[in-house]
Design a protein around this motif. Structure first.
Motif, PDB file in Angstrom:
ATOM      1  N   UNK B  36       0.851  -1.175   0.000  1.00  0.00           N
ATOM      2  CA  UNK B  36       0.000   0.000   0.000  1.00  0.00           C
ATOM      3  C   UNK B  36       0.894   1.234   0.000  1.00  0.00           C
ATOM      4  N   UNK B  37       0.601   2.191  -0.870  1.00  0.00           N
ATOM      5  CA  UNK B  37       1.381   3.425  -0.917  1.00  0.00           C
ATOM      6  C   UNK B  37       0.472   4.618  -0.676  1.00  0.00           C
ATOM      7  N   UNK B  38       0.761   5.381   0.384  1.00  0.00           N
ATOM      8  CA  UNK B  38       0.029   6.603   0.696  1.00  0.00           C
ATOM      9  C   UNK B  38       1.022   7.721   0.939  1.00  0.00           C
ATOM     10  N   UNK B  39       0.602   8.979   0.758  1.00  0.00           N
ATOM     11  CA  UNK B  39       1.520  10.105   0.999  1.00  0.00           C
ATOM     12  C   UNK B  39       2.018  10.145   2.443  1.00  0.00           C
ATOM     13  N   UNK B  40       1.171   9.768   3.379  1.00  0.00           N
ATOM     14  CA  UNK B  40       1.538   9.871   4.783  1.00  0.00           C
ATOM     15  C   UNK B  40       2.393   8.729   5.288  1.00  0.00           C
ATOM     16  N   UNK B  41       2.047   7.525   4.929  1.00  0.00           N
ATOM     17  CA  UNK B  41       2.734   6.339   5.448  1.00  0.00           C
ATOM     18  C   UNK B  41       3.766   5.760   4.484  1.00  0.00           C
ATOM     19  N   UNK B  42       3.777   6.238   3.260  1.00  0.00           N
ATOM     20  CA  UNK B  42       4.725   5.702   2.289  1.00  0.00           C
ATOM     21  C   UNK B  42       4.332   4.315   1.825  1.00  0.00           C
ATOM     22  N   UNK B  43       5.327   3.499   1.513  1.00  0.00           N
ATOM     23  CA  UNK B  43       5.107   2.142   1.008  1.00  0.00           C
ATOM     24  C   UNK B  43       5.122   1.170   2.178  1.00  0.00           C
ATOM     25  N   UNK B  44       4.030   0.430   2.322  1.00  0.00           N
ATOM     26  CA  UNK B  44       3.934  -0.531   3.415  1.00  0.00           C
ATOM     27  C   UNK B  44       3.564  -1.909   2.876  1.00  0.00           C
ATOM     28  N   UNK B  45       4.223  -2.916   3.402  1.00  0.00           N
ATOM     29  CA  UNK B  45       4.025  -4.297   3.004  1.00  0.00           C
ATOM     30  C   UNK B  45       2.710  -4.839   3.559  1.00  0.00           C
ATOM     31  N   UNK B  86      -7.876   4.786   1.055  1.00  0.00           N
ATOM     32  CA  UNK B  86      -7.548   5.413  -0.232  1.00  0.00           C
ATOM     33  C   UNK B  86      -6.042   5.394  -0.410  1.00  0.00           C
ATOM     34  N   UNK B  87      -5.590   4.803  -1.493  1.00  0.00           N
ATOM     35  CA  UNK B  87      -4.144   4.608  -1.679  1.00  0.00           C
ATOM     36  C   UNK B  87      -3.877   4.028  -3.056  1.00  0.00           C
ATOM     37  N   UNK B  88      -2.594   3.966  -3.383  1.00  0.00           N
ATOM     38  CA  UNK B  88      -2.151   3.222  -4.557  1.00  0.00           C
ATOM     39  C   UNK B  88      -1.748   1.840  -4.063  1.00  0.00           C
ATOM     40  N   UNK B  89      -2.350   0.800  -4.601  1.00  0.00           N
ATOM     41  CA  UNK B  89      -2.024  -0.560  -4.201  1.00  0.00           C
ATOM     42  C   UNK B  89      -1.162  -1.186  -5.290  1.00  0.00           C
ATOM     43  N   UNK B  90       0.025  -1.584  -4.880  1.00  0.00           N
ATOM     44  CA  UNK B  90       1.007  -2.120  -5.815  1.00  0.00           C
ATOM     45  C   UNK B  90       1.191  -3.611  -5.597  1.00  0.00           C
ATOM     46  N   UNK B  99      15.091 -12.718  -1.983  1.00  0.00           N
ATOM     47  CA  UNK B  99      16.157 -11.830  -2.412  1.00  0.00           C
ATOM     48  C   UNK B  99      16.338 -11.659  -3.911  1.00  0.00           C
ATOM     49  N   UNK B 100      15.396 -12.127  -4.682  1.00  0.00           N
ATOM     50  CA  UNK B 100      15.610 -12.081  -6.121  1.00  0.00           C
ATOM     51  C   UNK B 100      15.271 -10.742  -6.746  1.00  0.00           C
ATOM     52  N   UNK B 101      14.687  -9.874  -5.968  1.00  0.00           N
ATOM     53  CA  UNK B 101      14.244  -8.622  -6.549  1.00  0.00           C
ATOM     54  C   UNK B 101      12.836  -8.781  -7.068  1.00  0.00           C
ATOM     55  N   UNK B 102      12.072  -7.762  -6.920  1.00  0.00           N
ATOM     56  CA  UNK B 102      10.668  -7.814  -7.255  1.00  0.00           C
ATOM     57  C   UNK B 102      10.368  -6.889  -8.429  1.00  0.00           C
ATOM     58  N   UNK B 103       9.483  -7.333  -9.308  1.00  0.00           N
ATOM     59  CA  UNK B 103       9.002  -6.514 -10.412  1.00  0.00           C
ATOM     60  C   UNK B 103       7.606  -6.031 -10.060  1.00  0.00           C
ATOM     61  N   UNK B 104       7.430  -4.723 -10.094  1.00  0.00           N
ATOM     62  CA  UNK B 104       6.161  -4.136  -9.686  1.00  0.00           C
ATOM     63  C   UNK B 104       5.266  -3.843 -10.874  1.00  0.00           C
ATOM     64  N   UNK B 105       3.956  -3.922 -10.609  1.00  0.00           N
ATOM     65  CA  UNK B 105       2.976  -3.469 -11.581  1.00  0.00           C
ATOM     66  C   UNK B 105       2.767  -1.970 -11.454  1.00  0.00           C
ATOM     67  N   UNK B 106       1.882  -1.424 -12.290  1.00  0.00           N
ATOM     68  CA  UNK B 106       1.619   0.010 -12.281  1.00  0.00           C
ATOM     69  C   UNK B 106       0.667   0.431 -11.175  1.00  0.00           C
ATOM     70  N   UNK B 107       0.039  -0.543 -10.531  1.00  0.00           N
ATOM     71  CA  UNK B 107      -0.787  -0.234  -9.381  1.00  0.00           C
ATOM     72  C   UNK B 107      -2.256  -0.009  -9.699  1.00  0.00           C
ATOM     73  N   UNK B 108      -3.054  -0.088  -8.654  1.00  0.00           N
ATOM     74  CA  UNK B 108      -4.473   0.265  -8.701  1.00  0.00           C
ATOM     75  C   UNK B 108      -4.684   1.436  -7.761  1.00  0.00           C
ATOM     76  N   UNK B 109      -5.191   2.528  -8.300  1.00  0.00           N
ATOM     77  CA  UNK B 109      -5.461   3.709  -7.484  1.00  0.00           C
ATOM     78  C   UNK B 109      -6.877   3.587  -6.948  1.00  0.00           C
ATOM     79  N   UNK B 110      -7.019   3.363  -5.630  1.00  0.00           N
ATOM     80  CA  UNK B 110      -8.316   3.224  -4.972  1.00  0.00           C
ATOM     81  C   UNK B 110      -8.660   4.518  -4.247  1.00  0.00           C
TER      82      UNK B 110
END
Lengths: 114, 113
Positions: B36-45, B86-90, B99-110
């Protein structure tokens, strides 16, 4: 628990100048470290990662980072900034087999002045 | 090679409703994570799935849940939506966990109204 601190929420450099984005981490076990870039209205793109081995890591678009265990740092650099580098940059850490997923810093917004 | 695909890209829901977001990982990737990505909390798992099983979970209430199907596609569900959801869900996929590294999608803006 691990944590990541990115110094400077905004960094401004001139086109052609050195880019330096700072990242310090806190972890009680050897970390795996990542830098991601995010352009507006897009997801995150992996720039580079450190897992084991060589501490100087080269990534895409001319970026590189050096893992310094003694300083718990993983700063991102690029010798010459381009206008297209303007974006949000995130440093992240993963430990313990990824049990807590990636822990991200708050991000640094890179501004490129013409 | 197709990247990580998230649908829909944008979503507007009313408080109290529930929502389901979808993620199709890169072919061959078996691990799917949600953030979850929000302006206040940033990126959270939020959580990570591997081989149809939730392996890890972040510090989110039980209203947030997910699942992974046999083809590695994943869905995330949020029930009883709150304005703060309300957030961008990635979504991110990886060959395996860790440890292989993650590939992210463009996200869903809710957006919750």
């Amino acid at each position: 628990a691990q944590s990541v601190t990115q110094l400077g929420s905004h960094v401004s450099v001139s086109e052609g100048a050195l880019v330096l984005l700072r990242c310090n981490y806190s972890s009680s076990v050897p970390p795996y470290l990542f830098w991601y870039v995010q352009y507006p209205n897009q997801g995150l793109q992996l720039l580079l990662k450190y897992t084991t081995g060589a501490t100087l890591v080269k990534g895409i678009n001319g970026f590189e980072a050096e893992f310094k265990k003694s300083e718990t740092s993983f700063h991102l650099t690029k010798p010459s900034a381009h206008m297209s580098d303007a974006a949000e940059y995130f440093c992240a850490v993963s430990v313990g087999g990824g049990a807590d997923g990636l822990t991200f810093g708050k991000g640094t917004h890179l501004i490129i002045q013409p | 090679k197709a990247g990580v695909t998230q649908t829909p890209r944008y979503l507007i829901k009313t408080r109290g409703q529930q929502v389901t977001l979808s993620c199709s990982p890169i072919s061959g990737h078996r691990s799917v994570s949600w953030y979850q990505q929000t302006p206040g909390q940033g990126l959270q798992f939020l959580f990570e799935y591997f081989s149809e099983t939730q392996r890890n979970k972040g510090n989110f209430p039980g209203r947030f849940s997910g699942r992974q199907f046999s083809n590695s596609r994943s869905e995330m569900n949020v029930s009883t939506l709150e304005l703060g959801d309300s957030a961008l869900y990635l979504c991110a996929s990886s060959l395996s966990m860790g440890y292989y590294g993650y590939t992210f999608g463009s996200g869903t803006r809710l957006t919750v109204v």
